[in-house]
Design a protein around this motif. Structure first.
Motif, mmCIF file in Angstrom:
data_model
loop_
_atom_site.group_PDB
_atom_site.id
_atom_site.type_symbol
_atom_site.label_atom_id
_atom_site.label_comp_id
_atom_site.label_asym_id
_atom_site.label_seq_id
_atom_site.Cartn_x
_atom_site.Cartn_y
_atom_site.Cartn_z
ATOM 1 N N SER A 158 0.810 -1.222 0.000
ATOM 2 C CA SER A 158 0.000 0.000 0.000
ATOM 3 C C SER A 158 0.841 1.269 0.000
ATOM 4 C CB SER A 158 -0.916 0.010 1.233
ATOM 5 O OG SER A 158 -0.158 0.014 2.433
ATOM 6 N N ILE A 200 -0.507 5.007 -1.820
ATOM 7 C CA ILE A 200 -0.801 6.063 -0.852
ATOM 8 C C ILE A 200 0.211 7.204 -1.007
ATOM 9 C CG2 ILE A 200 -0.881 6.620 1.618
ATOM 10 C CD1 ILE A 200 -2.051 3.863 2.099
ATOM 11 N N LEU A 231 -4.545 8.514 7.671
ATOM 12 C CA LEU A 231 -3.985 7.239 8.123
ATOM 13 C C LEU A 231 -4.070 7.118 9.639
ATOM 14 C CD1 LEU A 231 -0.812 7.026 5.846
ATOM 15 C CD2 LEU A 231 -2.874 5.625 5.668
ATOM 16 N N ALA A 290 -2.948 0.951 7.341
ATOM 17 C CA ALA A 290 -3.162 2.192 8.083
ATOM 18 C C ALA A 290 -1.895 2.739 8.729
ATOM 19 C CB ALA A 290 -4.230 1.966 9.162
ATOM 20 N N THR A 291 -0.921 1.881 9.029
ATOM 21 C CA THR A 291 0.242 2.338 9.792
ATOM 22 C C THR A 291 1.558 2.328 9.023
ATOM 23 O OG1 THR A 291 0.631 0.105 10.685
ATOM 24 C CG2 THR A 291 -0.801 1.571 11.967
ATOM 25 N N ALA A 311 2.952 5.446 6.650
ATOM 26 C CA ALA A 311 3.045 6.775 7.255
ATOM 27 C C ALA A 311 4.463 7.325 7.245
ATOM 28 C CB ALA A 311 2.495 6.731 8.684
ATOM 29 N N GLN A 344 -1.299 7.088 17.703
ATOM 30 C CA GLN A 344 -1.823 7.655 16.464
ATOM 31 C C GLN A 344 -2.774 8.819 16.741
ATOM 32 O OE1 GLN A 344 -1.052 6.595 13.043
ATOM 33 N NE2 GLN A 344 0.653 5.959 14.341
#
Length: 455
Positions: free
Chosen positions: A249, A253, A269, A301-302, A305, A364
């Protein structure tokens, strides 16, 4: 493509062997520690020790390379890492394992520096991005393969530790036998965190908090899986899914962040990570399928970043400061990653396995609040003012980022002249014959030596 990869095939083969062994260890040690009845906190300290060693390696490994040369430093570091891997079942003690992991982290930092400086020098301006991207993909692939390989072994035996040691040892062979010239001596870029914070506070703070998040997830995920009732094999698949989903991903992204303020992408995110973490912290994982869904969502999601935060930092940095910026971000990520497993283990010891995701949610959430505060204090850049997202230079696994030769301020560079042992050995004909020789400084076909993004 084949022509571009030919000079670096041996290096990439070494990367595959060593990172596969490293990936096996990263999943094996929390599971083995649990079987040896180490406490959650002890396992967290052992996990954090690896990242502590990585930070020390960013600081100290360049001097090892400058004194011994790339090939001999490579052989020494990889051999030491292999020896460290095989010591785990011999010295079954949390303190001993912590020391061993510090050594492993230091060695891996040096490994990255040697390999990436070599790749960067062998690449041309036309194919550098392709070669470095292939390298990053290979690192993630080998890591995932190493994690999953534990499913074919019994972790209660000596075998997985031996396999990890053998895989790391095999990494020495391709580089030792290569006939390619080794790179010119590296330079060491000094790190100025205050300047980095003034340039891009969001990037520095976000990378630190991403390190806390990812450090806990990467190394405590197998322990979480075991504690919620999954088998050893399922725990390995769960941990590998987090890494694999993040790798897949990261590019889409990252490209999305080129089209809008990267802070909004990081904020999105962070919000997603908080929601996913809170949902799964209240659910009971009932089987492998549910665990894989959790790993997939958490990875997406993590894991990207860091790349977005790094790109945001480069957006505000001058071209001459890219290496220094990358150095600061790498060090901040390492510090955060060293904090993450310890904090996660403390929360897990207090509230149970769901504590891992409660920590993710909290960290987060804090990152999201900070990003919101920065949105009100600094406006967005236009598309023309931003650099394009680059998969190779924003991955957190490596040490070289300069796509072009950089004109560095002399005050930021430690000259290799301070290390005469390296130069005198390079001038020896016998040593050149043994190690393949140093690339001639006047060779117009070879690019200039690129500095490493070290702390």
């Amino acid at each position: 493509m084949a022509h571009a990869l030919a000079p670096v095939t041996a290096l990439l083969l070494s990367v595959a062997f060593l990172i596969a062994g490293h990936g096996l260890q990263s999943t094996l040690l929390p599971l083995a520690g649990s079987q040896f009845e180490f406490s959650d906190i002890a396992i967290g300290v052992i996990s954090s020790s690896y990242f502590f060693g990585l930070v020390l390696g960013c600081i100290g490994a360049p001097y090892v390379i400058m004194r011994a040369g790339h090939i001999r430093a490579f052989a020494a570091l990889v051999s030491l890492m292999s020896a460290a891997a095989i010591l785990h079942p011999i010295l079954v003690d949390p303190i001993a394992w912590s020391v061993i992991r510090i050594i492993s982290g230091f060695c891996l930092a040096g490994f990255y520096m040697v390999v990436e400086s070599w790749l960067n020098e062998k690449a041309s301006n036309e194919n550098r991005g392709t070669i470095m991207s292939i390298y990053i993909v290979l690192v993630y692939t080998a890591m995932t393969v190493g994690q999953v390989s534990i499913t074919a072994m019994d972790i209660s035996t000596f075998v997985p530790f031996a396999v990890a040691s053998v895989a790391v040892s095999l990494a020495v062979i391709p580089v030792s036998l290569t006939r390619a010239n080794q790179p010119a001596p590296i330079t060491v870029v000094r790190f100025r965190p205050a300047k980095l914070y003034r340039t891009s506070p969001t990037a520095l703070v976000a990378v630190l908090l991403v390190g806390v998040t990812q450090g806990g997830l990467w190394l405590m995920a197998p322990l979480y899986a075991i504690q919620v009732g999954l088998s050893t094999n399922d725990a390995a698949y769960f941990a590998a899914t987090i890494v694999g989903a993040g790798a897949l991903s990261q590019w889409p992204i990252g490209r999305l962040s080129d089209r809008m303020d990267r802070r909004y992408v990081m904020l999105g995110l962070a919000v997603a990570a908080v929601i996913i973490s809170l949902i799964f912290s209240t659910l009971t994982i009932s089987g492998l399928g549910m665990a894989l869904v959790l790993g997939l969502l958490m990875g997406i999601a993590t894991q990207p970043a860091y790349a977005i935060a790094a790109s945001h930092g480069y957006d505000y940095a001058e071209a001459d400061d890219y290496v220094e910026t990358s150095s600061g971000l790498t060090l901040a990520f390492g510090i955060g990653s060293a904090i993450g497993p310890i904090c996660a283990s403390l929360v897990m010891a207090r509230v149970g396995p769901s504590g891992l995701f409660l920590q993710v949610a909290f960290v987060q959430f804090v990152m999201g609040l900070y990003i919101v505060s920065r949105l009100f204090r600094r406006g967005s850049l236009s598309s023309e003012e931003k650099i394009d997202y680059d998969y190779a230079s924003t991955a957190q696994v490596g040490s070289v980022i300069s796509p072009e030769p950089l004109d560095l301020d002399d005050s930021l560079v430690i000259s290799p002249d301070e290390f005469p042992a390296y130069e005198s050995e390079a001038e020896s004909p016998e040593q050149q014959a043994l190690e393949g020789g140093m690339a001639a400084a006047s060779n117009e076909d070879e690019p200039e030596a690129r500095p490493l993004k070290t702390a």
